[in-house]
Design an enzyme around this catalytic site. Structure first.
Site, PDB file in Angstrom:
ATOM      1  N   TRP A 150      45.195   5.169  14.515  1.00  0.00           N
ATOM      2  CA  TRP A 150      43.931   5.795  14.114  1.00  0.00           C
ATOM      3  C   TRP A 150      42.859   4.775  13.765  1.00  0.00           C
ATOM      4  O   TRP A 150      41.691   5.121  13.657  1.00  0.00           O
ATOM      5  CB  TRP A 150      44.156   6.679  12.869  1.00  0.00           C
ATOM      6  CG  TRP A 150      44.918   5.941  11.803  1.00  0.00           C
ATOM      7  CD1 TRP A 150      46.272   5.962  11.617  1.00  0.00           C
ATOM      8  CD2 TRP A 150      44.397   5.018  10.851  1.00  0.00           C
ATOM      9  NE1 TRP A 150      46.627   5.098  10.604  1.00  0.00           N
ATOM     10  CE2 TRP A 150      45.493   4.515  10.102  1.00  0.00           C
ATOM     11  CE3 TRP A 150      43.107   4.573  10.538  1.00  0.00           C
ATOM     12  CZ2 TRP A 150      45.335   3.596   9.077  1.00  0.00           C
ATOM     13  CZ3 TRP A 150      42.957   3.649   9.517  1.00  0.00           C
ATOM     14  CH2 TRP A 150      44.065   3.178   8.797  1.00  0.00           C
ATOM     15  N   PRO A 175      47.256  10.074  21.290  1.00  0.00           N
ATOM     16  CA  PRO A 175      46.507   9.415  20.216  1.00  0.00           C
ATOM     17  C   PRO A 175      47.118   9.723  18.859  1.00  0.00           C
ATOM     18  O   PRO A 175      47.944  10.637  18.735  1.00  0.00           O
ATOM     19  CB  PRO A 175      45.115  10.057  20.331  1.00  0.00           C
ATOM     20  CG  PRO A 175      45.377  11.428  20.882  1.00  0.00           C
ATOM     21  CD  PRO A 175      46.618  11.312  21.758  1.00  0.00           C
ATOM     22  N   SER A 232      52.483   0.752  13.684  1.00  0.00           N
ATOM     23  CA  SER A 232      53.169  -0.005  12.632  1.00  0.00           C
ATOM     24  C   SER A 232      54.470  -0.624  13.150  1.00  0.00           C
ATOM     25  O   SER A 232      55.019  -0.200  14.174  1.00  0.00           O
ATOM     26  CB  SER A 232      53.479   0.932  11.469  1.00  0.00           C
ATOM     27  OG  SER A 232      54.335   1.956  11.926  1.00  0.00           O
ATOM     28  N   GLU A 253      52.101  -3.608  20.227  1.00  0.00           N
ATOM     29  CA  GLU A 253      51.034  -4.238  19.411  1.00  0.00           C
ATOM     30  C   GLU A 253      51.231  -3.728  17.995  1.00  0.00           C
ATOM     31  O   GLU A 253      50.885  -2.575  17.694  1.00  0.00           O
ATOM     32  CB  GLU A 253      49.652  -3.834  19.938  1.00  0.00           C
ATOM     33  CG  GLU A 253      49.312  -4.388  21.317  1.00  0.00           C
ATOM     34  CD  GLU A 253      48.953  -5.863  21.297  1.00  0.00           C
ATOM     35  OE1 GLU A 253      49.068  -6.502  20.227  1.00  0.00           O
ATOM     36  OE2 GLU A 253      48.574  -6.378  22.352  1.00  0.00           O
ATOM     37  N   CYS A 287      44.402  -4.537  12.026  1.00  0.00           N
ATOM     38  CA  CYS A 287      45.634  -5.315  12.211  1.00  0.00           C
ATOM     39  C   CYS A 287      45.372  -6.808  12.036  1.00  0.00           C
ATOM     40  O   CYS A 287      46.259  -7.556  11.649  1.00  0.00           O
ATOM     41  CB  CYS A 287      46.242  -5.025  13.578  1.00  0.00           C
ATOM     42  SG  CYS A 287      45.081  -5.295  14.926  1.00  0.00           S
TER      43      CYS A 287
HETATM   44  P1  NAD Z   1      51.950   4.476  13.138  1.00  0.00           P
HETATM   45  O1  NAD Z   1      53.059   3.611  13.554  1.00  0.00           O
HETATM   46  O2  NAD Z   1      52.126   5.352  11.956  1.00  0.00           O
HETATM   47  O3  NAD Z   1      51.518   5.452  14.346  1.00  0.00           O
HETATM   48  C1  NAD Z   1      51.101   4.956  15.603  1.00  0.00           C
HETATM   49  C2  NAD Z   1      51.284   6.034  16.654  1.00  0.00           C
HETATM   50  O4  NAD Z   1      52.681   6.275  16.844  1.00  0.00           O
HETATM   51  C3  NAD Z   1      50.681   7.396  16.301  1.00  0.00           C
HETATM   52  O5  NAD Z   1      50.069   7.932  17.438  1.00  0.00           O
HETATM   53  C4  NAD Z   1      51.896   8.205  15.902  1.00  0.00           C
HETATM   54  O6  NAD Z   1      51.742   9.614  16.076  1.00  0.00           O
HETATM   55  C5  NAD Z   1      52.939   7.678  16.848  1.00  0.00           C
HETATM   56  N1  NAD Z   1      54.329   7.872  16.450  1.00  0.00           N
HETATM   57  C6  NAD Z   1      54.829   8.063  15.209  1.00  0.00           C
HETATM   58  N2  NAD Z   1      56.175   8.152  15.259  1.00  0.00           N
HETATM   59  C7  NAD Z   1      56.533   8.005  16.556  1.00  0.00           C
HETATM   60  C8  NAD Z   1      57.788   7.976  17.252  1.00  0.00           C
HETATM   61  N3  NAD Z   1      58.947   8.111  16.609  1.00  0.00           N
HETATM   62  N4  NAD Z   1      57.786   7.790  18.587  1.00  0.00           N
HETATM   63  C9  NAD Z   1      56.623   7.617  19.247  1.00  0.00           C
HETATM   64  N5  NAD Z   1      55.404   7.645  18.653  1.00  0.00           N
HETATM   65  C10 NAD Z   1      55.359   7.823  17.313  1.00  0.00           C
HETATM   66  O7  NAD Z   1      50.700   3.522  12.936  1.00  0.00           O
HETATM   67  P2  NAD Z   1      49.275   3.894  12.362  1.00  0.00           P
HETATM   68  O8  NAD Z   1      49.385   4.173  10.906  1.00  0.00           O
HETATM   69  O9  NAD Z   1      48.627   4.919  13.227  1.00  0.00           O
HETATM   70  O10 NAD Z   1      48.485   2.525  12.601  1.00  0.00           O
HETATM   71  C11 NAD Z   1      48.459   1.476  11.678  1.00  0.00           C
HETATM   72  C12 NAD Z   1      49.377   0.361  12.111  1.00  0.00           C
HETATM   73  O11 NAD Z   1      49.047  -0.046  13.431  1.00  0.00           O
HETATM   74  C13 NAD Z   1      49.235  -0.877  11.250  1.00  0.00           C
HETATM   75  O12 NAD Z   1      50.493  -1.415  10.994  1.00  0.00           O
HETATM   76  C14 NAD Z   1      48.418  -1.820  12.113  1.00  0.00           C
HETATM   77  O13 NAD Z   1      48.604  -3.187  11.836  1.00  0.00           O
HETATM   78  C15 NAD Z   1      48.921  -1.464  13.472  1.00  0.00           C
HETATM   79  N6  NAD Z   1      47.932  -1.835  14.478  1.00  0.00           N
HETATM   80  C16 NAD Z   1      48.227  -2.887  15.300  1.00  0.00           C
HETATM   81  C17 NAD Z   1      47.280  -3.302  16.225  1.00  0.00           C
HETATM   82  C18 NAD Z   1      47.551  -4.454  17.149  1.00  0.00           C
HETATM   83  O14 NAD Z   1      46.815  -4.607  18.108  1.00  0.00           O
HETATM   84  N7  NAD Z   1      48.561  -5.272  16.915  1.00  0.00           N
HETATM   85  C19 NAD Z   1      46.061  -2.647  16.310  1.00  0.00           C
HETATM   86  C20 NAD Z   1      45.809  -1.583  15.458  1.00  0.00           C
HETATM   87  C21 NAD Z   1      46.755  -1.183  14.545  1.00  0.00           C
END
Ligand code: NAD
Length: 532
Positions: A150, A175, A232, A253, A287
């Site tokens: 998000w 998304p 994450s 990522e 991130c």
């Molecule tokens: P998150 O891991 O909670 O969710 C990411 C996505 O995964 C969401 O669309 C979610 O619905 C989906 N998801 C959740 N459980 C799943 C499963 N079991 N199987 C498949 N998909 C699933 O992360 P978030 O809170 O949306 O984002 C924040 C995190 O993302 C932070 O840790 C941040 O550092 C990281 N991030 C990394 C980068 C990068 O380029 N390295 C960029 C942006 C954010």
């Protein structure tokens, strides 16, 4: 993380989920939860679309991408408002870090795809294989699944999707459940760009499936050819395990704990402004935010004083108001993570110079910008991703110590070093991270030509730039024998060919020319004996 998202819908009806404005807490819209069947159907439709999309000339795909950039530009303000309403970030950040980054990526893909796809001749060194011609080409993988977070609800899925589409793939995007409207706007704009380029009434190569974690799981289990996951570490690990089970290639990522190193010859005014912006923009939910700031002992106290002055001037509030610098956190669950890390550090002796407290009078997701010192490396605030408006500052005494502190992390996404250019550059080269910026930070993500990705727990693979496009392709080696009648001594029967082959090996690799000459006389005639 507790996203605060709740499923709605009565028993027997299709499940739906609602989104909320993180600043006001007011409900926005509700969306269908895509089931396994829905996800599989979207992948099937994407595969049908990929067939025609991959067949059209690259220049036409590039034209669609250029058109996309124009449409993103035309809709920049309304898109920024949608992004701010869902993510809480200030409007200027939505405009620059989402809309502009996405439009830049579209143009970069359009301008560079031809050279990324250029076929490469592969010469054959061994004389026995000289009559063959080899060529390496790059083919689209097919259907790319994208699961996105998000915090950059437009620029992350858009840059990945544009790299996939321009190279001839179709995309199914899942998304974040916190920001689905931004993804649906992207789908609408991609469709409009296809129409504007005369590609009407054809199956769409870009599809969106909305839902929570299980919808993402269905996408991983579906018939996609590759997954680009951003999120994450905890979810990334689960996704990686599920993908490994079916040998699905993945780019991951994941999180970061980026170090900022301020050397004794840094410009204090610039470095302190950078530290405040780099740790507070998007309320620290980037991130590649500054999550650990190491400052040379000689300038440490004036650096902290300057940062405190600058933090005190930040305007905190609803991101949709024009003068807001710092918006809310995405959810109350995220606020609790930040608060717990700060309280743990405080209990262990750290000094909280400002902030360190929620701001409930502004809304349940607001947290005061925080500067914290007197830290230990063992504290979770120095090890785990905080993802909040917190600037932890620690002193160091030498370049070696700074490098060692910066590298002492399970993460390796990005880092920055501040100081006289050559000094800072030499320190930067010693830091283990996917990107290290000298006298700048975070903007590496906005350079559409620069690869983005990390080491260790920060993930696997790269997005953005030429490397990002290559992740969407499979190398295909084509080999043509122009002298098929020439005898192949490495075929059967082995009984007659061992000696000539041993001589042939000497002909190529023996150190002395006399040995090579004698080997030639023994081996070459065998190639011209009649075939058996
Ligand atoms: P998150 O891991 O909670 O969710 C990411 C996505 O995964 C969401 O669309 C979610 O619905 C989906 N998801 C959740 N459980 C799943 C499963 N079991 N199987 C498949 N998909 C699933 O992360 P978030 O809170 O949306 O984002 C924040 C995190 O993302 C932070 O840790 C941040 O550092 C990281 N991030 C990394 C980068 C990068 O380029 N390295 C960029 C942006 C954010």
């Amino acid at each position: 993380m507790d996203s605060g998202i709740h499923l709605v819908g009565k028993a027997g009806t299709r499940e739906r989920f609602s989104t909320f404005n993180p600043a006001s807490g007011s409900p926005l819209t509700d969306y269908p939860v895509a089931t396994e069947e829905d996800v599989f159907e979207s992948v099937t439709q994407a595969r049908q679309a990929q067939f025609w999309w991959s067949q059209i000339p690259v220049v036409r795909r590039s034209a669609v991408l250029r058109r996309l950039a124009q449409l993103l530009c035309a809709e920049k303000e309304s898109l920024a408002r949608v992004i701010t309403s869902e993510s809480g970030k200030p409007l200027q950040e939505a405009l620059l870090n989402d809309v502009l980054v996405a439009a830049d990526a579209a143009v970069f893909c359009a301008e560079n795809v031809a050279s990324v796809l250029r076929k490469e001749d592969i010469p054959h060194a061994n004389p026995a294989l000289r009559f063959k011609r080899g060529q390496l080409s790059w083919e689209p993988l097919g259907v790319i699944g994208i699961i996105s977070p998000w915090n950059y609800p437009l620029s992350i899925p858009a840059t990945d999707a544009f790299a996939a589409l321009v190279t001839g793939n179709a995309v199914v995007l899942k998304p974040s459940e916190l920001t689905p409207q931004t993804a649906l706007e992207l789908e609408r704009i991609i469709s409009a760009a296809l129409d504007a380029e005369g590609l009407t009434n054809l199956p769409r190569p870009f599809q969106v499936v909305t839902g929570l974690g299980p919808t993402g799981q269905h996408l991983v289990a579906s018939n996609i050819d590759k997954l680009i996951f951003t999120g994450s570490v905890a979810t990334g690990r689960r996704v990686g395990v599920a993908a490994a089970d079916r040998l699905l290639p993945v780019t991951l990522e994941l999180g970061g704990k980026d170090a900022m190193v301020v050397l004794e010859d840094a410009d204090l005014d610039i470095a302190s402004s950078a530290a405040v912006w780099g740790s507070m923009m998007n309320a620290g939910q980037t991130c590649i935010s500054v999550e650990r700031c190491y400052v040379h002992r000689k300038i440490y106290s004036s650096f902290v004083t300057r940062c405190l002055e600058k933090i005190s001037k930040l305007k905190i509030g609803d991101g949709s108001l024009p003068d807001t610098d710092l918006g809310p956190l995405i959810s109350y669950g995220q606020l609790q993570i930040v608060s717990q890390q700060v309280e743990e550090a405080r209990a262990l002796g750290a000094i909280v110079h400002c902030g360190g407290t929620p701001l409930p009078h502004l809304g349940s997701n607001f947290y005061a910008p925080t500067l914290i010192t007197d830290l230990e490396n063992s504290m979770s605030i120095m090890n785990e991703e905080t993802f909040g408006p917190v600037l932890p500052v620690m002193p160091f005494s030498s370049d070696d110590e700074a490098v060692s502190l910066a590298n002492k992390s399970d993460f390796g996404l990005a880092a920055s070093v501040w100081g006289a250019t050559s000094h800072a550059t030499s320190v930067a080269r010693r830091i283990a991270a996917g990107a290290v910026l000298v006298n700048d930070l975070i903007t590496g993500f906005a350079v559409s030509a620069a690869p983005h990705g990390g080491l260790k727990k920060s993930g696997i693979g790269r997005t953005h730039g030429r490397l990002g496009m290559q992740e969407m392709l499979r190398p295909c080696y084509l080999d043509v024998d122009l002298a098929p009648r020439m005898k192949k001594l490495w075929w059967y029967p082995y009984s007659r060919n061992f000696d000539p082959m041993a001589a042939f090996t000497e002909l190529i690799h023996a150190p002395e020319w006399r040995t090579r000459l004698s080997a030639a006389l023994r081996s070459l005639p065998a190639f011209f004996h009649p075939r058996r």
